[in-house]
Design a protein around this motif. Structure first.
Motif: not given
Length: 355
Positions: A127-128, A119-125, A33-41, A86-91
């Protein structure tokens, strides 16, 4: 999958769609979840299973009695909230895809064990790369610390996302020495009770602090049934509490233990950076200065704060360092080393030669 031990679970990438810019992932652990927090924008379209009131109910029923139904919704992200406790993320955002309520606001809860599409318009390298690293690397056991003296004990957990204080237990030796039921207060028993809520047999347990209290706690733990906790290590520090935990990590004591977590690597790297800066050695910091050094091929180790990587596109700098066989370390902002790096602008580099 469910039968694998915790240290073998990893993020799963379930699919990639180059035409739509979507990646489907399954987070397996709270670190994922922490990794996703650093990827989702903000601006991403995230699709996940969620619950929402029945659209056929009137407004009063929606607010009071209407049943929530499980459905899949795509939400255009407007706000991201990460709950480190809580180790979760809210979007939070506007519904763009789904069976109902298009155009209305909704909150997706992102938790381990639930797949989602990003889904992103552009994925940073970068992030991937983060997703692929999380999917490839085995999640090593987290480390649990008990930093104590005769007066109180602090329980803390070292996760990939950083160092987190969990609870403090006071010994009651200087005051009230009985619990609410009138029984003598069991200091070590209370510590062990708190540990049972956070520690598992696959997690190293580190007891630290000044004096001999840690040794007597270790003796009490050894008398517990085999397999109650993981390997127990006893380390001496000048202070107790969170100060003592950070002292232990910074000093390099118990390096074999600390290598169980990426945080130990991050803290050691930042310490090396600060040492080089302090003696005007082979180091530089700040976005512009580090970018210039990377263009010159002078960067041996690049250190980037995770929050900076979320906010800025540093793909060119990262690629330049990697093409020159340099090392890239993403540092969490959730521990002392991260805060030190933040004071330098969130970007630093250890150099091969002066520039």
């Amino acid at each position: 999958m469910k039968n694998r031990p915790a240290y073998e679970r990893t993020m799963r990438i379930l699919g990639k769609d180059g035409s739509s810019g979507e990646v489907k992932v399954l987070p397996e652990t709270d670190d994922d979840i922490w990794h996703l927090y650093n990827v989702i924008c903000v601006g991403d379209l995230v699709t996940a299973s969620t619950t929402r009131r029945d659209e056929k109910a009137d407004d009063k029923l929606r607010a009071e009695r209407a049943e929530k139904k499980r459905m899949t919704l795509g939400v255009r992200v407007e706000k991201i909230e990460y709950d480190g406790d809580g180790l979760r993320m809210r979007l939070l955002g506007v519904i763009e895809e789904g069976p109902q309520d298009i155009g209305q606001h909704h909150t997706l809860m992102i938790e381990p064990g639930e797949p989602l599409r990003i889904g992103k318009e552009h994925w940073k390298q970068t992030q991937m790369d983060r997703l692929e690293t999380a999917a490839r690397d085995t999640v090593k056991p987290r480390i649990v610390f008990v930093s104590l003296d005769q007066d109180e004990a602090t329980v803390a957990v070292l996760r990939q996302s950083g160092l987190k204080e969990v609870v403090t237990v006071r010994s009651m030796r200087a005051g009230k020495q009985y619990d609410e039921k009138g029984k003598p207060f069991d200091y070590h028993g209370e510590i062990i009770s708190k540990l049972s809520a956070v520690a598992t047999p696959d997690m190293p347990l580190v007891l630290l602090g000044p004096g001999f209290e840690k040794e007597t706690l270790a003796d009490d733990i050894k008398r517990l049934p085999k397999g109650t906790f993981g390997s127990v290590y006893v380390q001496h520090t000048g202070q107790s509490g969170m100060v003592g935990v950070n002292e232990l990590i910074k000093s390099g004591m118990g390096a074999a233990i600390l290598r169980e977590s990426s945080v130990g690597v991050e803290m050691e790297a930042v310490e090396n950076l600060m040492t080089q800066i302090g003696k005007n050695g082979l180091a530089t910091y700040g976005p512009a200065e580090v970018a210039s050094a990377s263009e010159a091929g002078a960067v041996e180790t690049l250190l980037v704060l995770d929050s900076v990587l979320r906010e800025k596109d540093l793909d060119d700098v990262v690629r330049a360092v990697e093409n020159q066989k340099g090392r890239v370390i993403v540092v969490s902002e959730d521990h002392d080393a991260g805060r030190q790096l933040a004071s330098l602008g969130g970007v630093g580099a250890i150099l091969r030669y002066a520039v």
